[in-house]
Structure formats: structure tokens, C-alpha cells
Design an enzyme around this catalytic site. Structure first.
Site, PDB file in Angstrom:
ATOM      1  N   LYS A  44       0.769  -1.187  -0.023  1.00 20.86           N
ATOM      2  CA  LYS A  44       0.006  -0.118  -0.100  1.00 20.86           C
ATOM      3  C   LYS A  44       0.690   1.311  -0.091  1.00 20.86           C
ATOM      4  CE  LYS A  44      -1.179  -0.490   4.977  1.00 20.86           C
ATOM      5  NZ  LYS A  44      -0.153  -1.638   4.972  1.00 20.86           N
ATOM      6  N   ARG A  81      -7.551   1.723  10.386  1.00 18.29           N
ATOM      7  CA  ARG A  81      -7.119   0.529  10.563  1.00 18.29           C
ATOM      8  C   ARG A  81      -7.811  -0.292  11.795  1.00 18.29           C
ATOM      9  NH1 ARG A  81      -0.963   0.916   8.988  1.00 18.29           N
ATOM     10  NH2 ARG A  81      -0.224  -1.193   8.861  1.00 18.29           N
ATOM     11  N   ARG A  83      12.656  -5.962   2.021  1.00 22.46           N
ATOM     12  CA  ARG A  83      12.160  -4.462   2.101  1.00 22.46           C
ATOM     13  C   ARG A  83      13.387  -3.551   2.579  1.00 22.46           C
ATOM     14  NH1 ARG A  83       6.643  -2.158   3.740  1.00 22.46           N
ATOM     15  NH2 ARG A  83       6.972  -2.821   5.938  1.00 22.46           N
ATOM     16  N   ARG A 136      13.706  -1.682   7.849  1.00 21.74           N
ATOM     17  CA  ARG A 136      12.787  -1.076   8.935  1.00 21.74           C
ATOM     18  C   ARG A 136      12.903  -1.770  10.329  1.00 21.74           C
ATOM     19  NH1 ARG A 136       6.742   0.189   6.893  1.00 21.74           N
ATOM     20  NH2 ARG A 136       6.348  -0.776   8.908  1.00 21.74           N
ATOM     21  N   ARG A 148       2.317  -7.897  14.241  1.00 21.32           N
ATOM     22  CA  ARG A 148       1.572  -6.934  13.224  1.00 21.32           C
ATOM     23  C   ARG A 148       0.306  -7.646  12.546  1.00 21.32           C
ATOM     24  NH1 ARG A 148       6.767  -5.245   9.943  1.00 21.32           N
ATOM     25  NH2 ARG A 148       5.359  -4.121   8.617  1.00 21.32           N
TER      26      ARG A 148
HETATM   27  P1  ADP Z   1       2.665  -1.748   7.674  1.00 21.31           P
HETATM   28  O1  ADP Z   1       1.554  -1.459   7.013  1.00 21.31           O
HETATM   29  O2  ADP Z   1       3.797  -2.285   6.560  1.00 21.31           O
HETATM   30  O3  ADP Z   1       2.797  -2.368   8.871  1.00 21.31           O
HETATM   31  P2  ADP Z   1       2.948   1.199   8.217  1.00 21.31           P
HETATM   32  O4  ADP Z   1       4.047   2.145   8.007  1.00 21.31           O
HETATM   33  O5  ADP Z   1       1.481   1.338   7.709  1.00 21.31           O
HETATM   34  O6  ADP Z   1       3.569  -0.372   8.174  1.00 21.31           O
HETATM   35  O7  ADP Z   1       2.557   1.400   9.949  1.00 21.31           O
HETATM   36  C1  ADP Z   1       3.708   1.021  10.951  1.00 21.31           C
HETATM   37  C2  ADP Z   1       3.211   1.043  12.326  1.00 21.31           C
HETATM   38  O8  ADP Z   1       2.571   2.328  12.572  1.00 21.31           O
HETATM   39  C3  ADP Z   1       2.155  -0.169  12.493  1.00 21.31           C
HETATM   40  O9  ADP Z   1       2.758  -1.293  12.940  1.00 21.31           O
HETATM   41  C4  ADP Z   1       1.477   0.630  13.694  1.00 21.31           C
HETATM   42  O10 ADP Z   1       2.289   0.568  14.848  1.00 21.31           O
HETATM   43  C5  ADP Z   1       1.406   2.142  13.508  1.00 21.31           C
HETATM   44  N1  ADP Z   1       0.421   2.454  12.589  1.00 21.31           N
HETATM   45  C6  ADP Z   1       0.353   3.088  11.152  1.00 21.31           C
HETATM   46  N2  ADP Z   1      -0.863   3.251  10.953  1.00 21.31           N
HETATM   47  C7  ADP Z   1      -1.680   3.061  12.044  1.00 21.31           C
HETATM   48  C8  ADP Z   1      -3.101   3.275  12.208  1.00 21.31           C
HETATM   49  N3  ADP Z   1      -4.085   3.599  11.163  1.00 21.31           N
HETATM   50  N4  ADP Z   1      -3.477   2.951  13.571  1.00 21.31           N
HETATM   51  C9  ADP Z   1      -2.637   2.481  14.397  1.00 21.31           C
HETATM   52  N5  ADP Z   1      -1.432   2.316  14.132  1.00 21.31           N
HETATM   53  C10 ADP Z   1      -0.848   2.534  13.071  1.00 21.31           C
END
Ligand code: ADP
Length: 212
Positions: free
Chosen positions: A10, A84, A123, A156, A167
Site C-alpha cells: 500500500k 485500521r 524491504r 525497517r 503486526r
Molecule cells: P505496515 O503496514 O507495513 O505494517 P505502516 O507504515 O503502515 O506499515 O505502519 C507501521 C506501524 O505504525 C504499525 O505497525 C502501527 O504501529 C503504526 N500505525 C500505522 N498506521 C496506523 C493506524 N492507522 N492505526 C494505528 N497504528 C498505526
């Protein structure tokens, strides 16, 4: 908005949408990584949670999105990895009503667990601008360098196998129910995110064209 499991692509698709269509994108994950790096109060407060693969509180995330929308959202917007949770989606609806706007599209990128594991294992992300690539698609001489800004490409901290497990559990428990939430409002489109980035982007472009 783009929804999907960790490693669904995404973030990459959001970048491609911005580059191709000029629509501003926001990603809470990217904002939180930046805040952590800068050592701000928000970054420090959320570091523990993000590091272990948990979801940050709805209150913090919704606050971030609301501020961002007021500043940058007037001419359209893409959310990468937001909402989310169902409470985040409900809050978003209220915010959009207040701003007299609505969502055109919710795109769900379906990926297998094998795709997630493969992508996360290779990644790489730019420390400076956030550009994402992979060990396999990037061609490096010695040190991995960002093709856009010359920043350092690194793995990361949360792209680790035990953190990934958490996750994925968070995704299954809290994010999956959003499919039903948006299916009910008829803006949801599911795409096969296991394909290469160009094939997925072609489908996303078509959906954006139809929604315009
Ligand atoms: P990925 O989808 O690859 O896990 P992201 O960069 O979207 O990576 O998110 C990294 C971290 O940031 C998540 O594991 C969470 O801890 C936090 N995070 C991101 N977006 C949200 C959200 N909408 N609600 C709660 N936590 C979030």
C-alpha cells in the site's frame, strides 16, 4: 484509501498515486517513523508500540489525520494504512461530514502470507524520504542509496519476523473487520496485491479514473 496487511504494497502504491495523479498522500506509519527519528514527544510516546508491531491508539491516529486533512486535504487525498480499526473508520466519517466531503474509493490489497513474508524480508526504505524498494529490485554497487534523494536505504526496525507476527495478529483482529464496514458502503474494491507493482497500479489507476 489503501488498506491491506503489512507488506501488501500500500505504501508503494500510495507513492505511485501521488507521483502519477498529484494527489497528496498521508500515512500514519510514515509520520510516526519520522517523529521517532526526530525525537519528538509524539515519536517517543509511540515508539514502543510501533517497535513491537502493535497499533497506536485511535485517539492519536485520528488526531494526526484530522490535522493533516485540514492542512492538505482540500484538493483530494489518499490515506495509506488508515483507517485500521472500525473506531478509526467511524471517526473518519464524522470528520469528513464536518468538512463536507466524502470518500470515493476504498482499495483493499489482498496478499498471501507468503507474499508478506517475502516482501518484508527484502524491504528497504530510505531514511531521508521514505522511498521503499527491495533488495531484489534495487541494483547497488556497495552501499544501498536512495535513487531519489541519495539517502541511506535501510531495513525497517519492525520488519523482523517476531514483530511481523504481531503486526499480522493486529491486522487480523482489528483491520480485517473494516472489509465488512466498507463493503456495506459500496466503495470497496478488492485487488490481488500479490502481483508486481505495475500490474496493481494499472488496476488502481483504472479505479481512480472511473471514480473521477
Ligand atoms: P505496515 O503496514 O507495513 O505494517 P505502516 O507504515 O503502515 O506499515 O505502519 C507501521 C506501524 O505504525 C504499525 O505497525 C502501527 O504501529 C503504526 N500505525 C500505522 N498506521 C496506523 C493506524 N492507522 N492505526 C494505528 N497504528 C498505526
Amino acid at each position: 484509501m489503501l488498506l491491506g496487511a503489512p507488506g501488501s504494497g500500500k505504501g508503494t502504491q500510495a507513492e505511485m498515486i501521488t507521483r502519477h495523479f498529484g494527489i497528496p498522500v498521508t500515512s500514519p506509519g510514515a509520520i510516526l517513523r519520522r517523529e521517532k527519528e526526530l525525537g519528538t514527544a509524539l515519536g517517543l510516546e509511540t515508539a514502543e508500540t510501533t517497535q513491537h508491531g502493535g497499533l497506536v491508539s485511535d485517539k492519536i491516529i485520528v488526531g494526526l489525520i484530522e490535522d493533516w486533512l485540514r492542512l492538505h486535504g482540500a484538493q483530494g487525498f489518499v490515506f495509506d494504512g488508515f483507517p485500521r480499526t472500525v473506531p478509526q473508520a467511524e471517526s473518519l466519517q464524522k470528520i469528513l461530514e464536518r468538512l463536507h466531503t466524502a470518500l470515493d474509493l476504498a482499495i483493499w490489497l489482498d496478499v498471501s502470507e507468503k507474499t508478506v513474508r517475502d516482501r518484508i524480508a527484502s524491504r528497504l526504505q530510505c531514511l531521508a524520504c521514505g522511498f521503499t524498494t527491495s533488495l531484489t529490485s534495487a541494483k547497488f554497487s556497495e552501499r544501498p542509496i536512495c535513487p531519489y534523494c541519495d539517502g541511506h536505504l535501510v531495513r525497517r526496525g519492525d520488519d523482523d519476523i517476531t514483530v511481523l507476527q504481531h503486526r499480522l495478529e493486529e491486522f487480523n483482529a482489528k483491520t480485517q473487520p473494516l472489509a465488512l464496514f466498507y463493503e456495506n458502503s459500496a466503495i470497496l474494491h478488492r485487488l490481488d496485491g500479490n502481483r508486481d507493482r505495475e500490474a496493481v497500479f494499472a488496476d488502481i489507476s483504472r479505479l481512480i479514473g472511473q471514480a473521477a
